[in-house]
Design an enzyme around this catalytic site. Structure first.
Site, PDB file in Angstrom:
ATOM      1  N   MET A  34       0.707  -1.732  26.867  1.00  0.00           N
ATOM      2  CA  MET A  34       0.265  -2.782  26.038  1.00  0.00           C
ATOM      3  C   MET A  34      -1.108  -2.860  25.589  1.00  0.00           C
ATOM      4  O   MET A  34      -1.904  -4.014  25.375  1.00  0.00           O
ATOM      5  CB  MET A  34       0.552  -4.254  26.334  1.00  0.00           C
ATOM      6  CG  MET A  34       2.194  -4.498  26.547  1.00  0.00           C
ATOM      7  SD  MET A  34       2.857  -6.029  26.402  1.00  0.00           S
ATOM      8  CE  MET A  34       2.199  -6.808  27.819  1.00  0.00           C
ATOM      9  N   HIS A  49      -6.748   0.833  31.626  1.00  0.00           N
ATOM     10  CA  HIS A  49      -7.814   0.872  32.766  1.00  0.00           C
ATOM     11  C   HIS A  49      -7.224   2.049  33.746  1.00  0.00           C
ATOM     12  O   HIS A  49      -6.383   2.511  33.287  1.00  0.00           O
ATOM     13  CB  HIS A  49      -7.762  -0.658  33.673  1.00  0.00           C
ATOM     14  CG  HIS A  49      -6.405  -1.178  33.885  1.00  0.00           C
ATOM     15  ND1 HIS A  49      -5.533  -0.608  34.827  1.00  0.00           N
ATOM     16  CD2 HIS A  49      -5.751  -2.058  33.410  1.00  0.00           C
ATOM     17  CE1 HIS A  49      -4.320  -1.003  34.932  1.00  0.00           C
ATOM     18  NE2 HIS A  49      -4.485  -2.080  34.049  1.00  0.00           N
ATOM     19  N   GLY A  90      -5.400   2.006  36.074  1.00  0.00           N
ATOM     20  CA  GLY A  90      -4.034   1.910  36.565  1.00  0.00           C
ATOM     21  C   GLY A  90      -3.245   2.982  35.592  1.00  0.00           C
ATOM     22  O   GLY A  90      -2.511   3.933  35.600  1.00  0.00           O
ATOM     23  N   HIS A  91      -3.531   2.616  34.104  1.00  0.00           N
ATOM     24  CA  HIS A  91      -2.952   3.130  33.090  1.00  0.00           C
ATOM     25  C   HIS A  91      -3.175   5.055  33.135  1.00  0.00           C
ATOM     26  O   HIS A  91      -2.460   5.765  33.060  1.00  0.00           O
ATOM     27  CB  HIS A  91      -3.273   2.938  31.630  1.00  0.00           C
ATOM     28  CG  HIS A  91      -2.846   1.519  31.362  1.00  0.00           C
ATOM     29  ND1 HIS A  91      -3.814   0.465  31.563  1.00  0.00           N
ATOM     30  CD2 HIS A  91      -1.621   0.929  31.005  1.00  0.00           C
ATOM     31  CE1 HIS A  91      -3.016  -0.675  31.361  1.00  0.00           C
ATOM     32  NE2 HIS A  91      -1.742  -0.450  31.029  1.00  0.00           N
ATOM     33  N   ASP A 119       4.756  -3.633  38.363  1.00  0.00           N
ATOM     34  CA  ASP A 119       5.686  -4.584  37.985  1.00  0.00           C
ATOM     35  C   ASP A 119       7.164  -4.012  38.493  1.00  0.00           C
ATOM     36  O   ASP A 119       7.995  -3.277  37.871  1.00  0.00           O
ATOM     37  CB  ASP A 119       5.687  -4.106  36.300  1.00  0.00           C
ATOM     38  CG  ASP A 119       4.394  -4.784  35.947  1.00  0.00           C
ATOM     39  OD1 ASP A 119       4.132  -5.926  35.807  1.00  0.00           O
ATOM     40  OD2 ASP A 119       3.531  -3.944  35.412  1.00  0.00           O
TER      41      ASP A 119
HETATM   42  O1  PAF Z   1       4.339  -3.251  31.585  1.00  0.00           O
HETATM   43  C1  PAF Z   1       3.969  -3.277  30.360  1.00  0.00           C
HETATM   44  O2  PAF Z   1       2.770  -3.191  30.171  1.00  0.00           O
HETATM   45  C2  PAF Z   1       5.023  -3.643  29.443  1.00  0.00           C
HETATM   46  O3  PAF Z   1       5.726  -4.480  29.863  1.00  0.00           O
HETATM   47  C3  PAF Z   1       5.701  -2.448  28.640  1.00  0.00           C
HETATM   48  C4  PAF Z   1       6.328  -1.744  29.636  1.00  0.00           C
HETATM   49  C5  PAF Z   1       4.517  -1.472  27.868  1.00  0.00           C
HETATM   50  C6  PAF Z   1       6.584  -2.941  27.668  1.00  0.00           C
HETATM   51  O4  PAF Z   1       6.062  -3.649  26.675  1.00  0.00           O
END
Ligand code: PAF
Length: 284
Positions: A30, A34, A36-37, A152
């Protein structure tokens, strides 16, 4: 770096890659990217020939309109960060209408008990929103693999269930939680906290570590009570929403004794002012 907003163009691009026997990975985000991504993207790059990053703040997964409004949107900085760190990536940044058309609405999924605990309990409709966007992204991008962080953890299990329900042919890969040096789990929401607040928020990780150390010394009810009390007695910044000890596969909360043959995790959601933070840890 190729950047697409249009779903037809990304669909055509990936189709061509697949025709050329390329393994395609998707990292859905979304934005407000950062480290983590970046670590998810690195893992995707290790396992795939081409990686697509989607950047889309999905309105249907927010149960609170002010959380959606305040969610950081930093698309220019996101694109620069990706450019600085990777050579060739495909970025998909659709508009809300490209994904939802006129009807910004979730589908309903039969996630069962998995969606009823923790995030599902406190964020009504959240997982239907997550399921809706991911089902659409998997349809549009058609990746071989998709990568999700274990921060998550409940979402990761829900996504595995989603592809079972929708029979979409995509392998779901879970990746370890990326943490700051302080131990705080990396999150886009951390961008809304001041330096001293970030420091105080590390209490969450310290409690998880203590729960891991204490695992097996007392039954789950007493451990849960002990750690809930610590939020009240040992700090005055974070407001605990839940501390839960659950079966790592079914997410069923454990009320009493542990079964040595099963895996457990501890989960926390807490508010730092109005910023909601979550984290979890494997206990055994
Ligand atoms: O974890 C997230 O950033 C969101 O829930 C995702 C998986 C991109 C779905 O919108």
């Amino acid at each position: 770096m190729q950047v697409y907003q249009d779903k037809q163009r990304i669909q055509d691009t990936v189709q061509e890659l697949r025709r050329n026997q390329q393994i395609v990975g998707l990292v859905p985000t979304m934005g407000a990217l950062h480290e983590g991504h970046l670590s998810l993207i690195r893992q995707a790059k290790e396992q795939c020939d081409q990686v697509v990053i989607s950047i889309f703040v999905n309105p249907t997964q927010f149960n609170n309109s002010s959380d959606l409004e305040k969610y950081p949107r930093t698309i220019e900085a996101d694109l620069s960060l990706l450019k600085e760190n990777f050579k060739d990536l495909i970025i998909f940044t659709p508009t809300v209408s490209e994904i939802y058309g006129e009807q910004i609405k979730s589908e309903n999924f039969e996630f069962g008990a998995l969606a009823k605990q923790m995030e599902g309990k406190y964020r009504d409709g959240h997982f239907d929103g997550v399921g809706t966007i991911l089902k659409r992204l998997f349809d549009i991008v058609n990746p071989h693999k998709a990568f999700f962080g274990e921060k998550d953890y409940q979402q990761l299990l829900i996504v595995k269930k989603l592809v079972e329900l929708t029979r979409q042919d995509v392998e779901i890969i879970g990746c370890p939680i990326s943490r700051e040096v302080s131990g705080l789990a990396r999150s886009s929401r951390n961008k809304r906290l001041q330096e001293n607040e970030l420091k105080k928020a590390t209490f969450i990780y310290n409690i998880l570590l203590e729960a891991k150390e204490n695992f097996g010394t007392e039954n789950a009810f007493l451990l849960k009570e002990k750690f809930e009390n610590k939020f009240k007695e040992d700090q005055d910044f974070l407001e605990l929403e839940y501390f839960e000890i659950a079966n790592a596969e079914t997410l069923e909360p454990i009320a009493e004794d542990f079964d040595k043959n099963l895996k457990y995790r501890a989960f926390i959601a807490a508010f730092a002012n109005d910023v909601r933070l979550i984290d979890n840890i494997a206990l055994n």
